[in-house]
Design a protein around this motif. Structure first.
Motif, short mmCIF file in Angstrom:
data_model
loop_
_atom_site.label_atom_id
_atom_site.label_comp_id
_atom_site.label_asym_id
_atom_site.label_seq_id
_atom_site.Cartn_x
_atom_site.Cartn_y
_atom_site.Cartn_z
N LEU A 1 52.48 78.95 -52.93
CA LEU A 1 53.05 78.33 -54.13
C LEU A 1 52.12 77.24 -54.64
O LEU A 1 51.16 76.85 -53.96
CB LEU A 1 54.43 77.75 -53.80
CG LEU A 1 54.54 76.92 -52.52
CD1 LEU A 1 54.10 75.49 -52.72
CD2 LEU A 1 55.97 76.96 -52.02
N THR A 2 52.43 76.77 -55.83
CA THR A 2 51.66 75.65 -56.36
C THR A 2 52.47 74.37 -56.22
O THR A 2 53.70 74.40 -56.22
CB THR A 2 51.31 75.83 -57.85
OG1 THR A 2 52.52 75.73 -58.62
CG2 THR A 2 50.63 77.16 -58.13
N ILE A 3 51.75 73.29 -56.10
CA ILE A 3 52.35 71.94 -56.18
C ILE A 3 51.58 71.26 -57.31
O ILE A 3 50.37 71.03 -57.19
CB ILE A 3 52.16 71.18 -54.85
CG1 ILE A 3 52.92 71.88 -53.70
CG2 ILE A 3 52.60 69.72 -55.00
CD1 ILE A 3 54.41 71.67 -53.65
N GLU A 4 52.26 70.99 -58.41
CA GLU A 4 51.57 70.52 -59.60
C GLU A 4 52.33 69.41 -60.34
O GLU A 4 52.77 69.59 -61.48
CB GLU A 4 51.27 71.68 -60.55
CG GLU A 4 52.43 72.62 -60.85
CD GLU A 4 52.00 73.76 -61.78
OE1 GLU A 4 51.46 73.47 -62.85
OE2 GLU A 4 52.22 74.93 -61.41
N PRO A 5 52.46 68.25 -59.69
CA PRO A 5 53.11 67.14 -60.38
C PRO A 5 52.24 66.61 -61.52
O PRO A 5 51.02 66.85 -61.55
CB PRO A 5 53.24 66.07 -59.28
CG PRO A 5 52.11 66.37 -58.35
CD PRO A 5 51.94 67.86 -58.36
N GLY B 1 56.34 73.35 -59.42
CA GLY B 1 55.43 74.46 -59.15
C GLY B 1 56.16 75.78 -59.11
O GLY B 1 57.31 75.88 -59.55
N HIS B 2 55.50 76.78 -58.57
CA HIS B 2 56.01 78.15 -58.62
C HIS B 2 55.31 78.97 -57.55
O HIS B 2 54.25 78.58 -57.04
CB HIS B 2 55.74 78.75 -60.01
CG HIS B 2 54.30 78.53 -60.46
ND1 HIS B 2 53.28 79.37 -60.11
CD2 HIS B 2 53.73 77.54 -61.20
CE1 HIS B 2 52.14 78.92 -60.64
NE2 HIS B 2 52.37 77.80 -61.30
N TYR B 3 55.88 80.14 -57.26
CA TYR B 3 55.19 81.08 -56.38
C TYR B 3 53.92 81.57 -57.06
O TYR B 3 53.83 81.63 -58.31
CB TYR B 3 56.07 82.30 -56.09
CG TYR B 3 57.11 82.10 -55.00
CD1 TYR B 3 56.87 81.24 -53.94
CD2 TYR B 3 58.29 82.82 -55.02
CE1 TYR B 3 57.82 81.09 -52.93
CE2 TYR B 3 59.24 82.67 -54.01
CZ TYR B 3 58.99 81.79 -52.97
OH TYR B 3 59.91 81.65 -51.98
N SER C 1 44.38 82.39 -58.42
CA SER C 1 44.48 80.97 -58.09
C SER C 1 44.93 80.26 -59.36
O SER C 1 44.78 80.80 -60.47
CB SER C 1 43.14 80.41 -57.59
OG SER C 1 42.10 80.68 -58.51
N ASP C 2 45.46 79.07 -59.22
CA ASP C 2 46.01 78.31 -60.35
C ASP C 2 45.82 76.83 -60.02
O ASP C 2 46.60 76.27 -59.25
CB ASP C 2 47.49 78.69 -60.52
CG ASP C 2 48.17 77.92 -61.64
OD1 ASP C 2 47.49 77.20 -62.39
OD2 ASP C 2 49.41 78.04 -61.76
N ILE C 3 44.76 76.25 -60.58
CA ILE C 3 44.33 74.91 -60.14
C ILE C 3 44.20 73.98 -61.35
O ILE C 3 43.65 74.37 -62.38
CB ILE C 3 42.94 75.00 -59.44
CG1 ILE C 3 43.02 75.93 -58.23
CG2 ILE C 3 42.45 73.62 -59.03
CD1 ILE C 3 41.67 76.25 -57.61
N ILE D 1 47.85 67.44 -61.43
CA ILE D 1 47.02 67.81 -60.28
C ILE D 1 47.73 68.99 -59.63
O ILE D 1 48.90 68.90 -59.29
CB ILE D 1 46.93 66.67 -59.23
CG1 ILE D 1 46.63 65.31 -59.88
CG2 ILE D 1 45.92 67.03 -58.14
CD1 ILE D 1 45.21 65.03 -60.21
N GLU D 2 47.02 70.09 -59.48
CA GLU D 2 47.66 71.32 -59.01
C GLU D 2 46.84 72.00 -57.92
O GLU D 2 45.67 72.33 -58.13
CB GLU D 2 47.83 72.29 -60.20
CG GLU D 2 48.41 73.63 -59.82
CD GLU D 2 48.71 74.53 -61.02
OE1 GLU D 2 48.06 74.36 -62.07
OE2 GLU D 2 49.60 75.39 -60.89
N ASP D 3 47.47 72.19 -56.78
CA ASP D 3 46.84 72.89 -55.66
C ASP D 3 47.67 74.11 -55.28
O ASP D 3 48.84 74.21 -55.63
CB ASP D 3 46.79 71.98 -54.41
CG ASP D 3 45.75 70.88 -54.53
OD1 ASP D 3 44.92 70.93 -55.45
OD2 ASP D 3 45.79 69.97 -53.68
MN MN Z 1 50.86 76.51 -61.99
#
Ligand code: MN
Ligand code: GLY
Ligand code: MN
Length: 428
Positions: free
Chosen positions: A370-374, A327-329, A246-248, A411-413
């Motif tokens: 994937l991540t969404i991390e604006p 973000g990224h896979y 995970s990457d939060i 913020i990253e989900d």
């Molecule tokens: Mn990330």
């Protein structure tokens, strides 16, 4: 769930072998190398191709020998060694897909030199068999393209890695609220997640105040801020379950009524909205561009910039405040491979010139994770450069001065792409 996963993995490997005109493959878990002039090793990181097949993540020198329509052989490294504890012989559902053969030393490794038309997948500095094709491109590109589609087993592991990481995030945040140091917040995370440093999918980023402006901030200050100086907390930290990451990231304001707290809320809402757009058929480059436009609106609402969103994007002004990709896979690797491929042949879709750090350029497909991390950051180096250029005129410098002591927001989900409605594994 694992058995269905294994079926999918086998199908992809079978097709990859066919494309590459190969009869079989040896997949190596990897080994550790020592520091220069030293007998201390770097941390072991398992070959993702290996842990994709078998959830053995901490054992070097293992080899899977896979051939279509045959039961795979798993050579499990169990050295007769009183320095370390032995890898346990696996049991259970997943292990039944393999014939498990214990190897205790180099001499136990079968002689693969007679194998025809086989590939070796993994680190090559320990492969002594010249007859094997090392990491052949056609096979790798094919597998990497299809690894982006996650099975239910993989999604469940990433979901569990989210649940665990959120326990750590909460523990770290409680420490921040008590005025503890970056290092103490980090240790609270480790304790809550029961991870050691080697098990983390990446080094925790634990930043207070202006350190939040350093994208991969690594130091973890040991001292506590004076209470009147505590402003903000940015923590980017994940966990691993069966080799899946995970990457939060979360950002918190100490004063919940501050302008910075309001800006966090604005980024949070915008992040949720972008996450919902991650549905099959969407170009991730388009999502990234939309994120820049939405963040530019926020910067304008908070009076940090004085131009409209399209101007902020087109002039590169928004890059000053968001200098990384949306973000990224995510999966067996934190930055899971294949994000720049445009097809299974390995052709590349490069990021746009204006956004060179974007790691994902593909059109999204169902069950991509994937991540969404604006983010919005106040980074001295980029601000100074902007000040000396034409775009400096669009920045309200007194507002920048107001926000700079808070560092930045990210913020990253972790999101699963679906046909019509994405699934947020972090907020679920
Ligand atoms: Mn990330
Ligand atoms: N934690 C690294 C990243 O967010 O990509
Ligand atoms: Mn992250």
């Amino acid at each position: 769930m694992y058995n269905n996963h294994y079926k999918y993995v086998s199908e992809i490997i079978n097709q990859g072998l066919e494309k590459a005109n190969l009869d079989g493959v040896l997949i190596y878990s990897g080994h550790v190398n020592n520091y220069f002039l030293d007998d201390m090793p770097y941390a072991f990181a398992c070959n993702p191709h290996f842990k994709w097949m078998a959830p053995i993540t901490e054992t070097p020198h293992c080899i899977i020998h896979y051939k279509p329509n045959e039961k795979a052989k798993l050579y499990l490294y169990q050295p007769k060694d009183y320095w370390h504890s032995l890898a346990k012989t696996p049991e259970g559902e997943w292990a039944e897909n393999f014939e498990i053969i214990s190897i205790t030393c180099k001499e136990d490794v079968p002689d693969f030199s007679g194998l025809q038309n086989h590939a070796w997948i993994g680190q090559i500095d320990s492969c002594e068999f010249d007859n094997l094709k090392h990491n052949p491109r056609t096979y790798m590109d094919y597998v990497h393209w299809h690894r982006a589609i996650k099975t239910d087993y993989e999604i469940e592991n990433i979901r569990q890695a989210n649940v665990l990481a959120l326990k750590g995030h909460n523990a770290a945040y409680q420490c921040f609220k008590k005025g503890y140091s970056e290092f103490e917040c980090h240790m609270a995370y480790m304790l809550a997640t029961k991870h050691n440093e080697y098990q983390l999918p990446y080094g925790n980023i634990v930043a207070q105040n202006e350190n939040g402006a350093v994208l991969h901030y690594q130091h973890m200050q040991r001292f506590r801020q004076k209470p009147e100086n505590i402003k903000s907390f940015l923590i980017d930290a994940g966990c691993q379950v069966n080799g899946y990451a995970s990457d939060i990231t979360r950002t918190h304001a100490y004063d919940e009524n501050s302008e910075f707290a309001k800006m966090i809320n604005a980024v949070d809402s915008m992040q949720i909205a972008i996450g919902k757009k991650a549905v099959a058929g969407t170009s991730y480059i388009d999502l990234h561009t939309q994120a820049h436009l939405m963040l530019s609106e926020i910067l304008s609402d908070f009076d940090v910039i004085n131009c409209d969103a399209p101007t902020a994007h087109d002039t590169g002004l928004s890059n000053v405040f968001l200098p990384h990709g949306l973000g990224h896979y995510l999966g067996l690797q934190v930055h899971d491979i294949g994000g720049h491929q445009s097809d299974e042949e390995g052709n590349i879709l490069s990021p746009p010139e204006l956004h060179p750090f974007l790691r994902l350029t593909r059109t999204l497909e169902e069950n991509n994770v994937l991540t969404i991390e604006p983010g919005i950051y106040f980074i001295d180096m980029l601000l100074e450069k902007a000040k000396a250029s034409d775009i400096g005129q669009y920045i309200n410098w007194s507002r920048v001065a107001d926000f700079k002591p808070y560092g930045g927001i990210r913020i990253e989900d972790n999101i699963v792409v679906k046909k019509t409605k994405s699934v947020n594994l972090t907020r679920g």
